[in-house]
Design a protein around this motif. Structure first.
Motif, mmCIF file in Angstrom:
data_model
loop_
_atom_site.group_PDB
_atom_site.id
_atom_site.type_symbol
_atom_site.label_atom_id
_atom_site.label_comp_id
_atom_site.label_asym_id
_atom_site.label_seq_id
_atom_site.Cartn_x
_atom_site.Cartn_y
_atom_site.Cartn_z
ATOM 1 N N ALA A 34 0.805 -1.143 -0.049
ATOM 2 C CA ALA A 34 0.030 -0.070 -0.160
ATOM 3 C C ALA A 34 0.755 1.128 0.022
ATOM 4 C CB ALA A 34 -0.977 -0.180 1.236
ATOM 5 N N ALA A 35 2.041 1.249 0.703
ATOM 6 C CA ALA A 35 2.812 2.474 0.723
ATOM 7 C C ALA A 35 3.741 2.597 -0.642
ATOM 8 C CB ALA A 35 3.832 2.003 1.740
ATOM 9 N N LEU A 36 3.866 1.539 -1.197
ATOM 10 C CA LEU A 36 4.388 1.717 -2.748
ATOM 11 C C LEU A 36 3.581 2.292 -3.642
ATOM 12 C CD1 LEU A 36 6.793 -1.293 -2.990
ATOM 13 C CD2 LEU A 36 7.506 0.994 -3.080
ATOM 14 N N PHE A 37 2.341 1.776 -3.660
ATOM 15 C CA PHE A 37 1.233 2.103 -4.750
ATOM 16 C C PHE A 37 0.726 3.190 -4.094
ATOM 17 C CE2 PHE A 37 2.228 -2.583 -5.445
ATOM 18 C CZ PHE A 37 2.606 -2.079 -6.952
ATOM 19 N N GLY A 38 0.153 3.318 -3.107
ATOM 20 C CA GLY A 38 -0.764 4.350 -2.682
ATOM 21 C C GLY A 38 -0.050 5.469 -2.348
ATOM 22 N N GLY A 39 1.190 5.481 -2.017
ATOM 23 C CA GLY A 39 2.086 6.566 -1.506
ATOM 24 C C GLY A 39 2.684 7.607 -2.800
ATOM 25 N N GLY A 40 2.246 7.168 -3.929
ATOM 26 C CA GLY A 40 2.708 7.911 -4.964
ATOM 27 C C GLY A 40 4.024 7.822 -5.672
ATOM 28 N N LEU A 41 4.682 6.408 -4.846
ATOM 29 C CA LEU A 41 6.156 6.020 -5.461
ATOM 30 C C LEU A 41 6.173 5.275 -6.615
ATOM 31 C CD1 LEU A 41 7.762 4.918 -2.002
ATOM 32 C CD2 LEU A 41 8.315 7.046 -3.252
ATOM 33 N N LEU A 42 4.917 4.489 -6.901
ATOM 34 C CA LEU A 42 4.680 3.728 -8.101
ATOM 35 C C LEU A 42 3.116 4.163 -8.586
ATOM 36 C CD1 LEU A 42 6.329 0.191 -7.406
ATOM 37 C CD2 LEU A 42 7.081 1.741 -9.083
ATOM 38 N N ASP A 43 3.354 4.724 -9.602
ATOM 39 C CA ASP A 43 1.969 4.996 -10.300
ATOM 40 C C ASP A 43 2.082 5.072 -11.827
ATOM 41 O OD1 ASP A 43 -0.593 5.644 -10.813
ATOM 42 O OD2 ASP A 43 -0.489 7.586 -9.725
ATOM 43 N N TRP A 44 1.214 5.025 -12.736
ATOM 44 C CA TRP A 44 1.293 4.828 -13.793
ATOM 45 C C TRP A 44 2.008 6.010 -14.724
ATOM 46 C CZ3 TRP A 44 0.619 0.043 -15.306
ATOM 47 C CH2 TRP A 44 -0.285 -0.453 -14.904
ATOM 48 N N TYR A 45 3.037 5.717 -15.561
ATOM 49 C CA TYR A 45 3.671 6.584 -16.317
ATOM 50 C C TYR A 45 2.779 7.142 -17.742
ATOM 51 C CZ TYR A 45 7.769 7.115 -13.409
ATOM 52 O OH TYR A 45 8.544 7.197 -12.289
ATOM 53 N N PRO A 46 2.983 7.864 -18.357
ATOM 54 C CA PRO A 46 2.106 8.078 -19.580
ATOM 55 C C PRO A 46 2.395 6.767 -20.508
ATOM 56 C CG PRO A 46 2.940 10.173 -19.024
ATOM 57 C CD PRO A 46 3.587 9.176 -18.140
ATOM 58 N N ASP A 47 1.441 6.328 -20.933
ATOM 59 C CA ASP A 47 1.497 5.164 -22.158
ATOM 60 C C ASP A 47 2.527 3.882 -21.482
ATOM 61 O OD1 ASP A 47 1.171 4.196 -24.484
ATOM 62 O OD2 ASP A 47 3.134 4.972 -25.257
ATOM 63 N N GLU A 48 2.167 3.530 -20.410
ATOM 64 C CA GLU A 48 3.065 2.590 -19.767
ATOM 65 C C GLU A 48 2.384 1.416 -19.815
ATOM 66 O OE1 GLU A 48 6.137 1.719 -15.893
ATOM 67 O OE2 GLU A 48 4.309 3.067 -15.570
ATOM 68 N N THR A 49 3.002 0.203 -19.961
ATOM 69 C CA THR A 49 2.444 -1.219 -19.897
ATOM 70 C C THR A 49 2.459 -1.731 -18.642
ATOM 71 O OG1 THR A 49 4.573 -2.381 -20.121
ATOM 72 C CG2 THR A 49 3.304 -1.612 -22.285
ATOM 73 N N LEU A 50 1.706 -2.682 -18.272
ATOM 74 C CA LEU A 50 1.515 -3.561 -16.900
ATOM 75 C C LEU A 50 2.831 -4.016 -16.651
ATOM 76 C CD1 LEU A 50 0.217 -4.539 -14.502
ATOM 77 C CD2 LEU A 50 -0.778 -6.231 -16.045
ATOM 78 N N PHE A 51 3.614 -4.557 -17.646
ATOM 79 C CA PHE A 51 4.822 -5.341 -17.495
ATOM 80 C C PHE A 51 5.918 -4.397 -17.018
ATOM 81 C CE2 PHE A 51 8.994 -6.390 -19.342
ATOM 82 C CZ PHE A 51 9.320 -7.569 -18.667
ATOM 83 N N SER A 52 5.778 -3.219 -17.562
ATOM 84 C CA SER A 52 6.867 -2.063 -17.332
ATOM 85 C C SER A 52 6.701 -1.711 -15.913
ATOM 86 C CB SER A 52 6.638 -0.897 -18.359
ATOM 87 O OG SER A 52 7.707 0.355 -17.673
#
Length: 588
Positions: A8-26
């Motif tokens: 939750a800290a990684l994904f909810g804290g803004g450390l990991l979020d989608w970049y423009p035009d990014e794939t799930l694998f990326s």
């Protein structure tokens, strides 16, 4: 609980979020780096609940599990599938049922036979979807985000030029042909092949073709699933071919001319490894184009449509404009399509006269008077009226009412026109005119003949199977080739049901393969690849180094006992490498 809090800290804290035009694998690869996991399996287990499933870079599975483990912070399952994977590229021409089935496979435990059901494995185009990156995009991403990542718009089949920088894309050496199959990786210079597919393309027209194909592939993938109507697409192709002069005065498409021109246009594109399945001869072109101009029985790979679209229309924008304008207004149908509905072709030059004629006839004008006003033949007027469902009163001439009734009844039963002409004592022209000008009669005649042909083919096939119960399908096909061909094209469900109980003869695979020619050709290819790698300073220490750059070698490794020259070329290359690893021995 500690692991969930970390997620939750990684994904909810803004450390990991989608970049423009990014794939799930990326994004998963970036998570692998940030999380500090020592193994790819550990990352896959944390994100997808399995040590391997979910690590596919093109069509990953277990999306529901990924959404659950990330707390839905990165979007719902259908959003991730539609916006971060390659699946949408294969859906515009699919049915709603097929779309739902494909999405369910990716959301479930395993994608199973999804690539087969989408027609990818049988298309002859490469099925592994190589990872691609643009050097200019990598530099910009590194400057803006301090990391490089995989852009979805680069990964679609047919895209080899970056739409932003107009630069050739480079192919990754990992996640291809089984190399690093379950690993996580991000684009970097040392993991990208320095050569690009277009290095041998010299024609500016060909490069423009590749550029237009890239734009078309991205536009195709952006379409909603099940949004392309196959019938409308055929109308669009037919109308465009007519404007280009590939349709005769009778409305028949000149397939030979189309095939010849298309084969010449795509010849240089075959230098790109992904596009080697495009026709290499006029004969292959005729077969492939013929399938595009018929209602499809099975899914056709989008690349076949896209390369044809770019050749025929020049750009995606021109095609899409023609497709949107097609609709129901185009009454012409390709003669090639296997439909029992035969309609009168109306060219662009006659379209306004066609509409004027129907308005006059509907307003009560006489047939001959209408023909004079619009400047067309009376017979054409009669055919147009019948096609539009207008009942026209005609003055009786030599065709008496009794003869006409007998003629119409015979045509409704599907009888042969020449035999009816002899029986009724009229000319063949009179029979044809009656068939074309009586409302609904032509359709009834074709339906009746279709039913009769089906009964004949079924009866012939039943008789052959009953008289030869010990023969296999292939032998019976040789006894009744015409019946089998008709049933295969027009009544396949019935044919499949009948052939279930027929014993199948076991025979060896590749019985007709010219192994000598294949061995010589493959050995030459191995030597060329090894020479190219040596010139670039690359040492060949494992067999993987060879088939990374020669994808067609890998599926042949299990048959090296039948390919002695290829085996010798591989052994020579590995001996010269001096660093042959025993962890990757040759499979013989």
């Amino acid at each position: 609980m500690r692991h969930s809090a970390c997620q939750a800290a990684l994904f909810g804290g803004g450390l990991l979020d989608w970049y423009p035009d990014e794939t799930l694998f990326s994004l998963a690869s970036r998570y692998h780096v940030v999380s500090g996991n020592l193994s790819a399996a550990a990352t896959c287990m944390r994100l997808f609940g399995h040590p391997q499933r979910g690590s596919q870079h093109d069509l990953p599975g277990r999306i529901d599990e990924f959404v659950r483990r990330t707390g839905s912070l990165l979007g719902a399952a259908h959003e991730i599938i539609d916006e971060r994977t390659l699946l949408p590229f294969y859906l515009p021409l699919r049915t709603e049922e097929e779309v739902n089935s494909a999405r369910s496979s990716m959301r479930g435990d395993s994608i199973g036979s999804l690539k087969y059901r989408l027609g990818i494995l049988t298309s002859r185009f490469r099925a592994h979807h190589p990872l691609k990156a643009c050097p200019d995009c990598m530099a910009e991403d590194r400057e803006q985000y301090q990391v490089t990542y995989w852009h979805l718009s680069h990964q679609y089949p047919g895209v080899w030029i970056c739409p932003v920088h107009n630069a050739w894309l480079l192919e990754a050496t990992e996640k291809a042909n089984g190399v690093g199959r379950f690993l996580w990786c991000l684009p970097s210079n040392d993991k990208l092949d320095e050569t690009f597919p277009g290095q041998h393309l010299e024609s500016a027209n060909t490069i423009d073709y590749v550029r237009a194909l890239a734009h078309a592939a991205q536009a195709w993938a952006a379409l909603p699933p099940a949004s392309i109507d196959a019938r409308r697409l055929l109308d669009t192709y037919s109308h465009a071919l007519g404007r280009c002069g590939f349709r005769s005065a009778s409305g028949r498409i000149r397939l030979e001319g189309v095939a010849r021109a298309y084969a010449q246009a795509v010849e240089s594109l075959r230098m790109i490894p992904e596009l080697t399945a495009l026709p290499s001869s006029e004969h292959e072109s005729k077969e492939q184009v013929g399938r595009l101009l018929r209602m499809p029985r099975t899914g056709t790979h989008p690349l076949r449509h896209l390369t044809f679209i770019v050749w025929l229309f020049g750009s995606w924008a021109a095609f899409w404009d023609a497709y949107c304008r097609a609709g129901e207004s185009i009454s012409g149908r390709p003669v090639l399509q296997e439909s029992r509905t035969i309609q009168v072709v109306v060219d662009d030059d006659n379209r306004s006269r066609h509409e004027d004629a129907l308005n006059l006839l509907a307003g009560g004008y006489a047939l001959s008077h209408t023909a004079k006003i619009v400047g067309m033949d009376v017979t054409t007027m009669m055919a147009w009226a019948a096609q539009a469902g207008l009942q026209i009163k005609r003055r009786p001439k030599t065709l008496t009412s009794d003869v006409k009734k007998r003629l119409v009844d015979g045509l409704r039963r599907g009888e042969d026109k020449a035999q009816l002409a002899t029986l009724c004592g009229v000319s063949l022209v009179t029979v044809t005119r009656t068939l074309r000008t009586e409302t609904g009669l032509q359709q009834a005649w074709h339906d009746a003949r279709y039913q009769a042909a089906r009964e004949r083919a079924r009866a012939a096939w039943r008789a052959a199977t009953e008289e030869n119960p010990s023969l296999g399908i292939k032998a019976i096909r040789l006894l009744e080739p015409a019946a089998y061909a008709w049933l295969y094209r027009n009544d396949r469900d019935w044919l499949n049901a009948q052939t279930c109980d027929i014993p199948r003869r076991v025979r060896g695979n590749n019985a007709k393969v010219d192994w000598s020619a294949r061995d010589s050709s493959l050995a030459d290819a191995v030597r060329r690849v090894c020479l190219d790698l040596a010139n670039r300073g690359c040492k060949i220490s494992t067999i993987q180094h060879i088939y990374q750059h020669l994808p067609e070698l890998r599926p042949k490794l299990s048959k090296l006992e039948r390919l002695p020259l290829t085996r010798q070329a591989i052994e020579t290359a590995l001996r010269r490498g001096k660093r042959f690893s025993s962890s990757h021995p040759l499979p013989f």
